[in-house]
Motif scaffolding. Sequence first.
Motif, mmCIF file in Angstrom:
data_model
loop_
_atom_site.group_PDB
_atom_site.id
_atom_site.type_symbol
_atom_site.label_atom_id
_atom_site.label_comp_id
_atom_site.label_asym_id
_atom_site.label_seq_id
_atom_site.Cartn_x
_atom_site.Cartn_y
_atom_site.Cartn_z
ATOM 1 N N LYS A 293 -28.770 -18.032 5.541
ATOM 2 C CA LYS A 293 -29.685 -18.804 6.052
ATOM 3 C C LYS A 293 -29.898 -18.433 7.521
ATOM 4 C CE LYS A 293 -29.279 -22.480 2.739
ATOM 5 N NZ LYS A 293 -29.245 -23.850 2.134
ATOM 6 N N ILE A 294 -28.845 -18.560 8.346
ATOM 7 C CA ILE A 294 -29.034 -18.248 9.832
ATOM 8 C C ILE A 294 -29.698 -16.944 9.877
ATOM 9 C CG2 ILE A 294 -27.523 -17.765 11.519
ATOM 10 C CD1 ILE A 294 -25.370 -19.718 10.837
ATOM 11 N N LYS A 295 -29.405 -15.874 9.281
ATOM 12 C CA LYS A 295 -29.908 -14.696 9.292
ATOM 13 C C LYS A 295 -31.543 -14.673 9.069
ATOM 14 C CE LYS A 295 -26.149 -11.771 8.330
ATOM 15 N NZ LYS A 295 -25.533 -10.855 7.601
ATOM 16 N N THR A 296 -31.662 -15.420 8.157
ATOM 17 C CA THR A 296 -33.226 -15.581 7.645
ATOM 18 C C THR A 296 -33.927 -16.343 8.785
ATOM 19 O OG1 THR A 296 -32.678 -15.744 5.524
ATOM 20 C CG2 THR A 296 -34.594 -16.840 6.113
ATOM 21 N N ILE A 297 -33.336 -17.566 9.497
ATOM 22 C CA ILE A 297 -34.114 -18.113 10.587
ATOM 23 C C ILE A 297 -34.100 -17.242 11.635
ATOM 24 C CG2 ILE A 297 -33.450 -20.116 12.187
ATOM 25 C CD1 ILE A 297 -32.485 -21.607 9.815
ATOM 26 N N LYS A 298 -33.273 -16.348 12.170
ATOM 27 C CA LYS A 298 -33.224 -15.656 13.158
ATOM 28 C C LYS A 298 -34.495 -14.598 12.793
ATOM 29 C CE LYS A 298 -28.538 -15.630 14.910
ATOM 30 N NZ LYS A 298 -27.520 -15.026 15.135
ATOM 31 N N VAL A 299 -34.587 -13.939 11.798
ATOM 32 C CA VAL A 299 -35.459 -12.913 11.439
ATOM 33 C C VAL A 299 -36.874 -13.644 11.648
ATOM 34 C CG1 VAL A 299 -36.730 -11.634 9.767
ATOM 35 C CG2 VAL A 299 -34.373 -11.362 10.084
ATOM 36 N N LEU A 300 -37.035 -14.927 11.113
ATOM 37 C CA LEU A 300 -38.379 -15.636 11.057
ATOM 38 C C LEU A 300 -38.756 -15.920 12.709
ATOM 39 C CD1 LEU A 300 -38.248 -17.826 8.114
ATOM 40 C CD2 LEU A 300 -39.643 -15.850 8.104
ATOM 41 N N THR A 301 -37.756 -16.369 13.380
ATOM 42 C CA THR A 301 -38.020 -16.740 14.735
ATOM 43 C C THR A 301 -38.577 -15.737 15.535
ATOM 44 O OG1 THR A 301 -36.321 -18.339 14.476
ATOM 45 C CG2 THR A 301 -36.946 -17.632 16.942
ATOM 46 N N SER A 302 -37.729 -14.214 15.335
ATOM 47 C CA SER A 302 -38.268 -13.317 15.895
ATOM 48 C C SER A 302 -39.692 -12.816 15.650
ATOM 49 C CB SER A 302 -37.096 -12.075 15.568
ATOM 50 O OG SER A 302 -37.513 -10.875 16.163
ATOM 51 N N PHE A 303 -39.840 -12.697 14.432
ATOM 52 C CA PHE A 303 -41.186 -12.654 13.867
ATOM 53 C C PHE A 303 -42.237 -13.313 14.394
ATOM 54 C CE2 PHE A 303 -44.675 -13.131 10.808
ATOM 55 C CZ PHE A 303 -45.222 -11.697 10.609
ATOM 56 N N LEU A 304 -42.031 -14.651 14.760
ATOM 57 C CA LEU A 304 -42.952 -15.614 15.193
ATOM 58 C C LEU A 304 -43.123 -15.429 16.588
ATOM 59 C CD1 LEU A 304 -42.016 -18.903 13.157
ATOM 60 C CD2 LEU A 304 -44.133 -17.449 12.802
ATOM 61 N N GLN A 305 -41.817 -15.013 17.226
ATOM 62 C CA GLN A 305 -42.063 -14.825 18.733
ATOM 63 C C GLN A 305 -42.920 -13.527 19.030
ATOM 64 O OE1 GLN A 305 -37.907 -14.499 19.853
ATOM 65 N NE2 GLN A 305 -37.689 -16.676 20.135
ATOM 66 N N ARG A 306 -42.851 -12.435 18.245
ATOM 67 C CA ARG A 306 -43.662 -11.141 18.434
ATOM 68 C C ARG A 306 -45.241 -11.648 18.325
ATOM 69 N NH1 ARG A 306 -41.553 -7.769 14.359
ATOM 70 N NH2 ARG A 306 -39.689 -8.647 14.043
ATOM 71 N N LEU A 307 -45.543 -12.509 17.216
ATOM 72 C CA LEU A 307 -46.892 -12.768 16.897
ATOM 73 C C LEU A 307 -47.317 -13.601 18.105
ATOM 74 C CD1 LEU A 307 -47.098 -14.330 13.295
ATOM 75 C CD2 LEU A 307 -48.127 -12.059 14.067
ATOM 76 N N ASP A 308 -46.651 -14.403 18.691
ATOM 77 C CA ASP A 308 -46.997 -15.318 19.912
ATOM 78 C C ASP A 308 -47.306 -14.226 21.013
ATOM 79 O OD1 ASP A 308 -46.961 -17.660 18.661
ATOM 80 O OD2 ASP A 308 -45.039 -18.311 19.501
ATOM 81 N N LYS A 309 -46.370 -13.227 21.115
ATOM 82 C CA LYS A 309 -46.846 -12.407 22.082
ATOM 83 C C LYS A 309 -48.002 -11.637 22.038
ATOM 84 C CE LYS A 309 -41.863 -11.823 23.704
ATOM 85 N NZ LYS A 309 -40.812 -10.921 23.823
ATOM 86 N N GLN A 310 -48.240 -11.105 20.930
ATOM 87 C CA GLN A 310 -49.529 -10.444 20.489
ATOM 88 C C GLN A 310 -50.695 -11.195 20.554
ATOM 89 O OE1 GLN A 310 -48.880 -8.947 16.427
ATOM 90 N NE2 GLN A 310 -47.687 -7.081 17.454
ATOM 91 N N ASP A 311 -50.545 -12.631 20.311
ATOM 92 C CA ASP A 311 -51.621 -13.346 20.492
ATOM 93 C C ASP A 311 -51.952 -13.582 22.087
ATOM 94 O OD1 ASP A 311 -52.031 -13.776 17.750
ATOM 95 O OD2 ASP A 311 -51.229 -15.851 17.800
ATOM 96 N N MET A 312 -51.072 -13.669 22.748
ATOM 97 C CA MET A 312 -51.258 -13.660 24.134
ATOM 98 C C MET A 312 -51.818 -12.294 24.726
ATOM 99 S SD MET A 312 -48.120 -15.446 25.649
ATOM 100 C CE MET A 312 -48.145 -17.454 25.933
ATOM 101 N N LYS A 313 -51.425 -11.473 24.332
ATOM 102 C CA LYS A 313 -52.032 -10.063 24.897
ATOM 103 C C LYS A 313 -53.518 -9.915 24.626
ATOM 104 C CE LYS A 313 -47.986 -6.958 24.172
ATOM 105 N NZ LYS A 313 -47.455 -5.862 23.660
ATOM 106 N N PHE A 314 -53.916 -10.365 23.368
ATOM 107 C CA PHE A 314 -55.350 -10.209 22.932
ATOM 108 C C PHE A 314 -56.100 -11.544 23.389
ATOM 109 C CE2 PHE A 314 -53.061 -7.418 19.821
ATOM 110 C CZ PHE A 314 -53.784 -6.508 19.979
ATOM 111 N N GLY A 315 -55.783 -12.498 24.046
ATOM 112 C CA GLY A 315 -56.233 -13.809 24.316
ATOM 113 C C GLY A 315 -56.667 -14.702 23.329
ATOM 114 N N GLY A 316 -55.815 -14.706 22.302
ATOM 115 C CA GLY A 316 -55.885 -15.642 21.259
ATOM 116 C C GLY A 316 -54.914 -16.694 21.422
#
Length: 116
Positions: free
Chosen positions: A93-116
Amino acid sequence: MEKTLATPDTTRSLSPSCSVSVESPAAGFERRTKRRLSQTKASVCVSGEVDEDEEEVKEKIEALQRIIPGGTALGVDALFEETAGYIMSLQCKIKTIKVLTSFLQRLDKQDMKFGG
């Protein structure tokens, strides 16, 4: 494929990516536990005091039974096997949460790059 972790009282499903198989025959646990308890009672000192080490182990087993889901209904052997499976389940469960957190952080960074 989904594997299950079964005890005499509970069945817990684990995800296929973090499958854990703990096989514990239910028969005999109660008999062995009763035998151990009788041996513990037999080891009481003449003065009526229980050996401190045995008392400490007994307290730790009782604490573990309170922590592990369904642990109060398990014998010592089954409790240790269930504990191992429970720890592996929590690690998964800890590994799953870490993977999901990393994925969501990358999505947030991409949204900021494109002004979203």
